[in-house]
Design an enzyme around this catalytic site. Structure first.
Site, PDB file in Angstrom:
ATOM      1  N   CYS A  54       9.776  -1.649   7.211  1.00  0.00           N
ATOM      2  CA  CYS A  54      10.809  -0.799   6.535  1.00  0.00           C
ATOM      3  C   CYS A  54      11.952  -0.319   7.359  1.00  0.00           C
ATOM      4  CB  CYS A  54       9.863   0.425   5.890  1.00  0.00           C
ATOM      5  SG  CYS A  54       8.717   0.195   4.625  1.00  0.00           S
ATOM      6  N   GLU A  56      13.033   2.724   7.675  1.00  0.00           N
ATOM      7  CA  GLU A  56      12.878   3.843   8.370  1.00  0.00           C
ATOM      8  C   GLU A  56      12.062   3.587   9.986  1.00  0.00           C
ATOM      9  OE1 GLU A  56      12.275   3.097   5.275  1.00  0.00           O
ATOM     10  OE2 GLU A  56      12.223   4.874   4.071  1.00  0.00           O
ATOM     11  N   CYS A  88       8.191   5.366   2.227  1.00  0.00           N
ATOM     12  CA  CYS A  88       6.667   4.963   1.985  1.00  0.00           C
ATOM     13  C   CYS A  88       5.981   5.786   2.715  1.00  0.00           C
ATOM     14  CB  CYS A  88       6.500   3.307   1.976  1.00  0.00           C
ATOM     15  SG  CYS A  88       6.144   2.944   3.681  1.00  0.00           S
ATOM     16  N   CYS A  91       5.699   5.136   6.584  1.00  0.00           N
ATOM     17  CA  CYS A  91       6.773   5.611   7.421  1.00  0.00           C
ATOM     18  C   CYS A  91       6.567   7.029   7.398  1.00  0.00           C
ATOM     19  CB  CYS A  91       8.179   5.313   6.570  1.00  0.00           C
ATOM     20  SG  CYS A  91       8.327   3.522   6.626  1.00  0.00           S
TER      21      CYS A  91
HETATM   22  N1  THU Z   1      11.347  -0.099   1.993  1.00  0.00           N
HETATM   23  C1  THU Z   1      11.937   0.375   2.786  1.00  0.00           C
HETATM   24  O1  THU Z   1      12.376  -0.277   3.876  1.00  0.00           O
HETATM   25  N2  THU Z   1      11.799   1.568   2.962  1.00  0.00           N
HETATM   26  C2  THU Z   1      11.522   2.467   1.740  1.00  0.00           C
HETATM   27  O2  THU Z   1      11.671   3.763   1.891  1.00  0.00           O
HETATM   28  C3  THU Z   1      10.927   1.745   0.775  1.00  0.00           C
HETATM   29  C4  THU Z   1      10.393   0.442   0.958  1.00  0.00           C
HETATM   30  C5  THU Z   1      11.533  -1.676   1.908  1.00  0.00           C
HETATM   31  C6  THU Z   1       9.962  -2.526   2.245  1.00  0.00           C
HETATM   32  C7  THU Z   1      10.396  -3.767   1.502  1.00  0.00           C
HETATM   33  O3  THU Z   1      11.192  -4.781   2.121  1.00  0.00           O
HETATM   34  C8  THU Z   1      11.078  -3.420   0.103  1.00  0.00           C
HETATM   35  O4  THU Z   1      11.819  -2.090   0.492  1.00  0.00           O
HETATM   36  C9  THU Z   1      10.280  -3.277  -1.081  1.00  0.00           C
HETATM   37  O5  THU Z   1       9.270  -2.551  -0.875  1.00  0.00           O
END
Ligand code: THU
Length: 137
Positions: A54, A56, A88, A91
């Site tokens: 992610c 973050e 999430c 994170c």
């Molecule tokens: N994702 C993030 O990078 N940060 C978040 O806070 C929520 C989810 C990304 C992970 C994945 O690549 C996509 O968003 C869908 O879940």
């Protein structure tokens, strides 16, 4: 520019670099360090879906790799959601590793609506906080 505005601007720019060919859900994060520097991160997906990182965690790993360990605020921006996208669960755990419960997490989406929530509220009942407080080097 107000520091939260700047953080969102950087998070927005980071989201443009997203590698998200599977979800098409771009996310950017900007992390303000105690010395004023800002590190950014974006989500990096993988065809083995569980290996996705992610935005973050990308920002945190980037900052820590550069020698930073003290942080003031985090902003998360997702241009592909019409609601504010919060970190999430995984994170939230990682953010808590480097912060105290009052650490502010700002998040927003395409609607422009912004939230500011302390990590202690996003990640309450932190069973392992005691372990963390035992030894910080
Ligand atoms: N994702 C993030 O990078 N940060 C978040 O806070 C929520 C989810 C990304 C992970 C994945 O690549 C996509 O968003 C869908 O879940």
């Amino acid at each position: 520019m107000e520091s939260t505005d700047l953080l969102f601007k950087k998070a927005k720019e980071a989201a443009e670099k997203s590698y998200s060919p599977y979800s098409h859900f771009r996310v950017g994060a900007a992390l303000l360090c105690s010395d004023g520097t800002i590190y950014t991160g974006t989500n990096v997906e993988n065809r083995s879906f569980g290996l996705t990182i992610c935005a973050e965690r990308s920002a945190i790993v980037s900052a820590v790799s550069a020698g930073q360990k003290s942080f003031k605020a985090l902003a998360v921006y997702c241009p592909d959601a019409d609601y504010p996208v919060s970190p999430c669960g995984a994170c939230r755990q990682v953010i808590s590793e480097f912060t105290t419960p009052d650490f502010p997490v700002h998040f927003s989406g395409e609607s422009g609506e912004r939230y500011k929530v302390e990590i202690g509220k996003l990640f309450p009942f932190d069973a392992l906080r005691e372990l963390k407080d035992q030894e910080i080097r």
